[in-house]
Write a protein that holds these residues in place. Structure first.
Motif, PDB file in Angstrom:
ATOM      1  N   ALA A 163       0.808  -1.224   0.000  1.00 38.41           N
ATOM      2  CA  ALA A 163       0.000   0.000   0.000  1.00 38.41           C
ATOM      3  C   ALA A 163       0.841   1.274   0.000  1.00 38.41           C
ATOM      4  CB  ALA A 163      -0.951  -0.017   1.194  1.00 38.41           C
ATOM      5  N   VAL A 164       2.000   1.236   0.648  1.00 41.31           N
ATOM      6  CA  VAL A 164       2.851   2.427   0.694  1.00 41.31           C
ATOM      7  C   VAL A 164       3.465   2.710  -0.680  1.00 41.31           C
ATOM      8  CG1 VAL A 164       4.989   3.375   1.638  1.00 41.31           C
ATOM      9  CG2 VAL A 164       3.354   2.269   3.149  1.00 41.31           C
ATOM     10  N   ARG A 166       2.368   1.707  -3.505  1.00 41.76           N
ATOM     11  CA  ARG A 166       1.298   2.047  -4.437  1.00 41.76           C
ATOM     12  C   ARG A 166       1.023   3.552  -4.379  1.00 41.76           C
ATOM     13  NH1 ARG A 166      -4.055  -0.080  -4.055  1.00 41.76           N
ATOM     14  NH2 ARG A 166      -3.879  -1.176  -2.088  1.00 41.76           N
ATOM     15  N   LYS A 167       0.997   4.061  -3.154  1.00 41.21           N
ATOM     16  CA  LYS A 167       0.712   5.485  -2.974  1.00 41.21           C
ATOM     17  C   LYS A 167       1.804   6.333  -3.635  1.00 41.21           C
ATOM     18  CE  LYS A 167      -0.941   8.694   0.430  1.00 41.21           C
ATOM     19  NZ  LYS A 167      -0.669   9.204   1.769  1.00 41.21           N
TER      20      LYS A 167
ATOM     21  N   HIS B 193      -2.358  -7.270   0.442  1.00 37.40           N
ATOM     22  CA  HIS B 193      -2.063  -5.868   0.148  1.00 37.40           C
ATOM     23  C   HIS B 193      -3.336  -5.028   0.120  1.00 37.40           C
ATOM     24  CE1 HIS B 193       2.104  -6.456  -0.355  1.00 37.40           C
ATOM     25  NE2 HIS B 193       2.037  -7.151  -1.464  1.00 37.40           N
ATOM     26  N   MET B 195      -5.937  -3.188   2.035  1.00 38.21           N
ATOM     27  CA  MET B 195      -6.039  -2.730   3.412  1.00 38.21           C
ATOM     28  C   MET B 195      -7.452  -2.903   3.980  1.00 38.21           C
ATOM     29  SD  MET B 195      -3.193  -2.133   4.614  1.00 38.21           S
ATOM     30  CE  MET B 195      -2.248  -3.187   3.561  1.00 38.21           C
ATOM     31  N   ASP B 231      -5.505   1.437   6.317  1.00 37.62           N
ATOM     32  CA  ASP B 231      -4.598   2.029   5.335  1.00 37.62           C
ATOM     33  C   ASP B 231      -3.812   3.169   5.984  1.00 37.62           C
ATOM     34  OD1 ASP B 231      -3.537   2.247   2.663  1.00 37.62           O
ATOM     35  OD2 ASP B 231      -4.641   4.131   2.514  1.00 37.62           O
ATOM     36  N   PHE B 234      -1.160   1.733   8.179  1.00 38.59           N
ATOM     37  CA  PHE B 234      -0.097   1.160   7.357  1.00 38.59           C
ATOM     38  C   PHE B 234       0.802   2.248   6.770  1.00 38.59           C
ATOM     39  CE2 PHE B 234       1.704  -1.043   3.674  1.00 38.59           C
ATOM     40  CZ  PHE B 234       2.043  -2.254   4.237  1.00 38.59           C
ATOM     41  N   GLN B 235       0.172   3.339   6.314  1.00 35.69           N
ATOM     42  CA  GLN B 235       0.952   4.433   5.713  1.00 35.69           C
ATOM     43  C   GLN B 235       1.894   5.060   6.738  1.00 35.69           C
ATOM     44  OE1 GLN B 235       1.037   5.046   2.526  1.00 35.69           O
ATOM     45  NE2 GLN B 235      -0.794   3.999   1.792  1.00 35.69           N
ATOM     46  N   ALA B 238       4.548   1.700   7.796  1.00 36.08           N
ATOM     47  CA  ALA B 238       5.304   0.840   6.884  1.00 36.08           C
ATOM     48  C   ALA B 238       6.329   1.575   6.028  1.00 36.08           C
ATOM     49  CB  ALA B 238       4.341   0.050   5.998  1.00 36.08           C
ATOM     50  N   ARG B 239       6.419   2.900   6.175  1.00 38.08           N
ATOM     51  CA  ARG B 239       7.445   3.606   5.422  1.00 38.08           C
ATOM     52  C   ARG B 239       8.821   3.379   6.028  1.00 38.08           C
ATOM     53  NH1 ARG B 239       5.775   7.142   1.370  1.00 38.08           N
ATOM     54  NH2 ARG B 239       3.551   7.533   1.450  1.00 38.08           N
TER      55      ARG B 239
END
Lengths: 300, 244
Positions: A163-164, A166-167, B193, B195, B231, B234-235, B238-239
């Motif tokens: 998801a990261v 993808r963004k 994948h 979310m 989501d 996760f954002q 997960a970075r």
């Protein structure tokens, strides 16, 4: 910038694309949304002259996909769904190769890829096959851009990507769009639909609908509710048996319940009353692209 | 209740690279456990260790009550596994695939016959029982793969991105099956994948650069990180440095 008129393509018995027509304006970010087998890849291959259609016509940047295939190839960039760079060549060699094939150089069009390529430059001597998934994707995008195409075709660039990443990828598309590039992108992820100017929903070779994301959402006309309780499994079972239910599906932390006309929250609450659901929440909601897609799949 | 999976500082190194870094967690019997992380965060390595396919470098882990170092064969008999890439033999028929996997797991002839009939019936594959799997639509393949992964009534089933590429309705039918299996006591260990699917899990762990950075119910994770979706969680988390 892209016109498609009644294009069809079959592989033996399988009708991969059936009578598809649509147009994409210059500078538009257009999304083909649909699951595997929708016909997205076949349509892309026809548009970039790698497949001949059985019927219909299409032009890209004013060039006919059959008659003017040579001229067309020079003005489109194509990133196929499968990784298709040369794994034995380094990052820099791949880029150089694609630039040379199109009769240009990295230096001539560096500005277009700079933002993306700076992230790859520390690894420019690494073999492309040894890159991580996210980096391969960025390199593939650079290679599709290096001849400065007018139209960019991206076939499922974000499938299987977290998801990261993808963004991040969609942020890159956003800045390419700002440079005036026309982009056609396909994806199975419904949540990416809202990032496009317009979308076509596709299923088993057919277009179900074409509109802006908001327009697609408005196609959903039945009453729709978000419902939640402590035990989701039991809640689904109960709601699917309810006399007013048309469909009931999981949507993140809520269930999305589509009902017959004239049903309000109280009707649902009364029905669930006495079935021992705790922490019950019910509220009417507006449909999203995915709700519309599912509705069109069943009744469209 | 017995734990289906327990790990304590489970670690795997490949040379200098620490793929899985001291992960510690427990999964209960019948739980739907979401195992999330960015590409390259170390999920696959962790799953391979838990399935008895890869020897850990250090730490402990037990799956279905058995030790991953010394009892990997017992583990393999008591787990199911399904991934998007490899699950069924495309050039065998539906019936042959069921018989093959049933045979591998040592089901008796009688048992195999009953199970085979039940799976074909449940999936509505009566007309397609003798067709090659390669000619089935993707959604059918995935449901069949899931049923086959459950054929020996495993304690734990590992699902590695089971729903990639299917349409939104088929994806939800698949989750109905997951819920049903969990309801019947099977532990579900799933990566995805999507979310929105993370929200369907009882608890979710998020791996970043080989470590488990967060582990809780979706509701609690959202509260802790002050966002309204998984989501969002996760954002934020997960970075990591992987994939950059």
């Amino acid at each position: 910038m892209i016109t498609i008129e009644n294009i069809s393509k079959a592989y033996g018995e399988t009708k991969a694309v059936q009578d598809v027509s649509l147009t994409v304006e210059a500078g538009e970010l257009f999304g083909l949304i649909g699951p595997d087998g929708a016909g997205k890849t076949t349509l892309f291959k026809i548009l970039v002259t790698l497949l001949l259609p059985d019927a219909g016509q299409a032009t890209v940047a004013g060039r006919d996909v059959v008659r003017d295939f040579r001229a067309l190839r020079a003005v489109v960039g194509y990133m196929p769904g499968r990784f298709s760079l040369y794994p034995e060549l380094s990052v820099e060699e791949n880029l150089q190769f694609f630039a040379t094939v199109f009769g240009t150089s990295i230096a001539a069009n560096y500005e277009l890829i700079r933002e993306i390529y700076v992230q790859l430059e520390p690894f420019k001597n690494r073999r492309a096959g040894a890159l991580s998934g996210g980096m391969k994707q960025k390199l593939a995008l650079c290679c599709a851009l290096i001849h400065k195409p007018e139209v960019l075709f991206l076939d499922e660039p974000t499938t299987g990507v977290d998801a990261v990443s993808r963004k991040e990828f969609w942020e890159m598309l956003g800045s390419l769009k700002e440079r005036g590039l026309t982009i056609m992108v396909s994806t199975p992820y419904m949540d990416e639909a809202s990032l496009c100017d317009r979308i076509a929903l596709m299923q088993t070779g057919k277009v179900l609908a074409i509109d802006t994301p908001t327009g697609i959402e408005r196609l959903f006309e039945k009453p729709l509710f978000a419902v939640k309780a402590n035990n989701t499994y039991r809640l689904v079972q109960d709601l699917r048996k309810a006399p007013f239910t048309i469909t009931c599906y999981a949507f993140g932390e809520f269930l999305h319940l589509t009902t017959k006309e004239g049903i309000v929250e109280n009707d649902i609450e009364n029905y669930l009353d006495g079935r021992q659901h705790k922490a019950l929440e019910i509220r009417p909601i507006k449909a999203g692209v995915e709700d519309s897609f599912m509705d069109l799949m069943q009744h469209g | 209740m017995d734990k289906a999976v327990t790990t304590n500082k489970l670690t795997k190194k490949f040379g200098d690279f620490v793929a899985t870094n001291e992960i510690t967690f427990e999964v209960s019997q019948g739980e739907v456990f979401g195992f999330l992380g960015a590409n390259g965060a170390g999920k696959t390595t962790a799953i391979r260790m838990l399935c008895g396919l890869l020897m850990p470098s250090s730490g402990e882990a037990r799956v279905a009550g058995y030790d991953v170092y010394t009892q990997s064969e017992q583990i393999k008999q008591r787990i199911g596994y399904m991934s998007q890439r490899f699950s069924l033999y495309e050039d065998l028929t539906v019936r042959e695939n069921i018989r093959f996997y049933g045979g591998i797991y040592g089901l008796s002839r009688a048992d195999l016959k009953t199970k085979s009939a039940r799976i074909i019936e449940e999936l509505g594959l009566n007309d397609a029982a003798n067709t090659l799997v390669e000619s089935l639509p993707l959604g059918w393949k995935q449901r069949l793969a899931f049923s086959v992964a459950l054929i020996h009534d495993p304690k734990v089933v590992f699902l590695d991105e089971p729903t990639g590429g299917v349409d939104p309705i088929t994806r939800r039918h698949f989750w109905d099956k997951i819920y049903e299996a969990a309801h019947n006591g099977t532990t579900i260990f799933v990566t995805t994948h999507y979310m929105d699917e993370a929200e369907y899990c009882d608890r979710v762990s998020i791996m970043v650069d080989g470590r488990i950075e967060a582990l809780d119910t979706p509701a609690e994770l959202k509260r802790a990180y002050g966002v309204d979706s998984m989501d969002g969680v996760f954002q934020i988390l997960a970075r990591g440095t992987s994939g950059k």
